[in-house]
Design a protein around this motif. Sequence first.
Motif, PDB file in Angstrom:
ATOM      1  N   LEU A  72      72.526  52.983  31.361  1.00 11.66           N
ATOM      2  CA  LEU A  72      73.882  53.473  31.616  1.00 11.66           C
ATOM      3  C   LEU A  72      74.406  54.249  30.416  1.00 11.66           C
ATOM      4  O   LEU A  72      74.040  53.969  29.276  1.00 11.66           O
ATOM      5  CB  LEU A  72      74.831  52.298  31.887  1.00 11.66           C
ATOM      6  N   SER A  73      75.281  55.201  30.688  1.00 11.00           N
ATOM      7  CA  SER A  73      75.939  55.933  29.605  1.00 11.00           C
ATOM      8  C   SER A  73      76.961  55.012  28.940  1.00 11.00           C
ATOM      9  O   SER A  73      77.314  53.955  29.480  1.00 11.00           O
ATOM     10  CB  SER A  73      76.647  57.170  30.154  1.00 11.00           C
ATOM     11  N   PHE A  74      77.451  55.421  27.787  1.00  9.88           N
ATOM     12  CA  PHE A  74      78.474  54.658  27.060  1.00  9.88           C
ATOM     13  C   PHE A  74      79.675  54.395  27.962  1.00  9.88           C
ATOM     14  O   PHE A  74      80.122  53.258  28.101  1.00  9.88           O
ATOM     15  CB  PHE A  74      78.896  55.437  25.805  1.00  9.88           C
ATOM     16  N   ASP A  75      80.196  55.458  28.597  1.00  9.01           N
ATOM     17  CA  ASP A  75      81.383  55.313  29.446  1.00  9.01           C
ATOM     18  C   ASP A  75      81.120  54.431  30.660  1.00  9.01           C
ATOM     19  O   ASP A  75      81.968  53.629  31.044  1.00  9.01           O
ATOM     20  CB  ASP A  75      81.891  56.689  29.896  1.00  9.01           C
ATOM     21  N   ALA A  76      79.944  54.570  31.263  1.00 10.27           N
ATOM     22  CA  ALA A  76      79.612  53.748  32.435  1.00 10.27           C
ATOM     23  C   ALA A  76      79.482  52.279  32.048  1.00 10.27           C
ATOM     24  O   ALA A  76      79.954  51.391  32.768  1.00 10.27           O
ATOM     25  CB  ALA A  76      78.329  54.249  33.085  1.00 10.27           C
ATOM     26  N   ALA A  77      78.849  52.016  30.908  1.00 10.10           N
ATOM     27  CA  ALA A  77      78.696  50.631  30.449  1.00 10.10           C
ATOM     28  C   ALA A  77      80.050  50.022  30.134  1.00 10.10           C
ATOM     29  O   ALA A  77      80.339  48.890  30.521  1.00 10.10           O
ATOM     30  CB  ALA A  77      77.787  50.584  29.221  1.00 10.10           C
ATOM     31  N   LEU A  78      80.903  50.787  29.448  1.00  9.66           N
ATOM     32  CA  LEU A  78      82.238  50.287  29.117  1.00  9.66           C
ATOM     33  C   LEU A  78      83.067  50.073  30.385  1.00  9.66           C
ATOM     34  O   LEU A  78      83.822  49.103  30.483  1.00  9.66           O
ATOM     35  CB  LEU A  78      82.942  51.263  28.166  1.00  9.66           C
ATOM     36  N   GLY A  79      82.901  50.939  31.363  1.00 13.58           N
ATOM     37  CA  GLY A  79      83.592  50.774  32.647  1.00 13.58           C
ATOM     38  C   GLY A  79      83.167  49.505  33.365  1.00 13.58           C
ATOM     39  O   GLY A  79      83.994  48.786  33.931  1.00 13.58           O
ATOM     40  N   ARG A  80      81.873  49.219  33.313  1.00  9.04           N
ATOM     41  CA  ARG A  80      81.364  47.996  33.941  1.00  9.04           C
ATOM     42  C   ARG A  80      81.891  46.753  33.227  1.00  9.04           C
ATOM     43  O   ARG A  80      82.253  45.762  33.850  1.00  9.04           O
ATOM     44  CB  ARG A  80      79.842  47.998  33.946  1.00  9.04           C
ATOM     45  N   VAL A  81      81.956  46.823  31.898  1.00  4.70           N
ATOM     46  CA  VAL A  81      82.500  45.722  31.097  1.00  4.70           C
ATOM     47  C   VAL A  81      83.955  45.483  31.481  1.00  4.70           C
ATOM     48  O   VAL A  81      84.374  44.344  31.716  1.00  4.70           O
ATOM     49  CB  VAL A  81      82.377  46.045  29.582  1.00  4.70           C
TER      50      VAL A  81
END
Length: 126
Positions: A72-81
Amino acid sequence: MTRPHVVPEDFPRESSPGLVSGRQPKLLVRETNGRYYAGITDEELWIRYDACEDLAGQLADYGLRKMSGSGLSFDAALGRVEKGLRARVASGQWDFSRDEVAWMMKRAGELLSGTVNSDRARNAGV
């Protein structure tokens, strides 16, 4: 000698909400160790901050695992978090205010960004 607990200035310092019915204005206070407090004590603020800082670190670690394991990209990972954090708060599993959730996401992003940047520098041979 113990170092005093320091809570960052950007950490939310909201008082506990309360409601008392009646016609006359009321001041909502509570007694702790013979003193009356209208908000949270310094110790309670430290405990909230410490819990939020710890969880932000765990959330950043989770985001890093998602980035490396799932690509996942940084933004996608942070969004999932953030989605997982908000779901647990909304369901009542975790007791954090809206402002604390926002602070934790900001902090998790800072921690995750620092980890990603240091990994990139290490891989580039810097």
